[in-house]
Enzyme design. Structure first.
Site, PDB file in Angstrom:
ATOM      1  N   CYS A  99      36.222  12.289  22.391  1.00 20.01           N
ATOM      2  CA  CYS A  99      37.604  12.711  22.182  1.00 20.01           C
ATOM      3  C   CYS A  99      38.541  11.497  22.165  1.00 20.01           C
ATOM      4  O   CYS A  99      38.583  10.782  21.171  1.00 20.01           O
ATOM      5  CB  CYS A  99      38.019  13.753  23.215  1.00 20.01           C
ATOM      6  SG  CYS A  99      39.518  14.657  22.742  1.00 20.01           S
ATOM      7  N   HIS A 115      34.010  17.747  22.787  1.00 22.21           N
ATOM      8  CA  HIS A 115      33.669  17.535  24.198  1.00 22.21           C
ATOM      9  C   HIS A 115      32.268  18.071  24.517  1.00 22.21           C
ATOM     10  O   HIS A 115      32.122  19.137  25.135  1.00 22.21           O
ATOM     11  CB  HIS A 115      34.705  18.216  25.097  1.00 22.21           C
ATOM     12  CG  HIS A 115      35.983  17.456  25.220  1.00 22.21           C
ATOM     13  ND1 HIS A 115      36.192  16.479  26.172  1.00 22.21           N
ATOM     14  CD2 HIS A 115      37.123  17.509  24.477  1.00 22.21           C
ATOM     15  CE1 HIS A 115      37.401  15.971  26.039  1.00 22.21           C
ATOM     16  NE2 HIS A 115      37.990  16.577  25.011  1.00 22.21           N
ATOM     17  N   GLU A 140      30.304  17.183  26.801  1.00 22.60           N
ATOM     18  CA  GLU A 140      30.045  17.255  28.242  1.00 22.60           C
ATOM     19  C   GLU A 140      30.271  18.664  28.785  1.00 22.60           C
ATOM     20  O   GLU A 140      29.748  19.016  29.848  1.00 22.60           O
ATOM     21  CB  GLU A 140      30.903  16.232  29.005  1.00 22.60           C
ATOM     22  CG  GLU A 140      32.349  16.591  29.232  1.00 22.60           C
ATOM     23  CD  GLU A 140      33.248  16.397  28.017  1.00 22.60           C
ATOM     24  OE1 GLU A 140      34.463  16.632  28.146  1.00 22.60           O
ATOM     25  OE2 GLU A 140      32.741  16.003  26.951  1.00 22.60           O
TER      26      GLU A 140
END
Length: 235
Positions: free
Chosen positions: A109, A211, A213
């Site tokens: 990001c 994202h 994660e």
């Protein structure tokens, strides 16, 4: 593998009115799931960083606040968000250093935006204000809801993990405008916004605009970083 991660910050509560530098837990869990040991790199003088970076096997540049447009020669527009001059200074130095010295680097990001600005590119400061309204880049729903699709336009490390077209989450309002010299777009959103880049001639310099994660099914992206870190180039 020892992975350095640049920090995020927030204001401390209570008596001590200062900054806390740290890292959101999803990044820790995603890296640890792939066997990484993690070092958080707080803002510090540039002359201290090269010796530290050379001891690391790889770098993660995580998400966060906006990049100051002064770094790409623009005045801020009203829709621009919070910036951190200390974080900009740290991450722009790290992104340039790892690009120049072949250190495996993953940007997420804000991280992909930092990579681009560090190497001479520019950003859209606010996508809706600058004409991008057809794709939900700043989605309101939390994971596991996905915001939009993207298309891989060239072979890249992502080709090992995903189909040519797949869906991602999306929590950003800035994005790459002019690509930096040497960076190559390898995935784009339906409206043409760059969603992933690699650096030509670098063993592993990958930036993604979403994202992963937050999506355990996409933690293979972190495995790519660890695999590259296990086979270092000559620095």
């Amino acid at each position: 593998m020892l992975i350095g991660v640049t920090p995020q910050s927030r204001n401390a509560e209570g008596l001590f009115r200062t900054k806390i530098w740290g890292l959101l837990e999803p990044y820790l869990r995603a890296l640890e799931s792939q066997g990484a040991s993690i070092v958080i790199l707080p803002p510090q003088a540039d002359d201290k960083l090269p010796g530290l970076l050379e001891k690391l096997d790889g770098i993660l540049l995580p998400g966060g606040v906006d990049v100051d447009p002064a770094h790409f020669g623009e005045e801020p527009i009203p829709e621009m968000g919070e910036v951190s001059l200390k974080r900009d200074a740290l991450e722009l130095f790290v992104a340039r250093y790892t690009a120049q010295h072949g250190i495996p680097t993953l940007g997420i990001c804000r991280g992909i935006q930092v990579m681009n600005v560090a190497l001479g590119g520019s950003l859209y400061q606010d996508l809706p204000a600058q004409g991008f309204r057809t794709v939900q880049h700043s989605q309101k729903s939390e994971p596991p809801v996905l915001g939009h699709s993207l298309e891989q336009t060239e072979p890249s490390p992502l080709s090992k993990l995903f189909e040519p077209r797949f869906r991602v989450n999306s929590y950003h309002h800035q994005a790459i405008k002019d690509l930096a010299p040497g960076l190559r777009a390898v995935a784009v959103a339906p409206d043409g916004i760059v969603e992933a880049v690699v650096l030509e001639g670098h063993p592993f310099y990958l930036g993604v605009q979403w994202h992963p994660e937050l999506l355990p099914e996409q933690w293979g992206i972190f495995r790519l970083l660890l695999e590259a870190a296990a086979h270092p180039a000559v620095r």
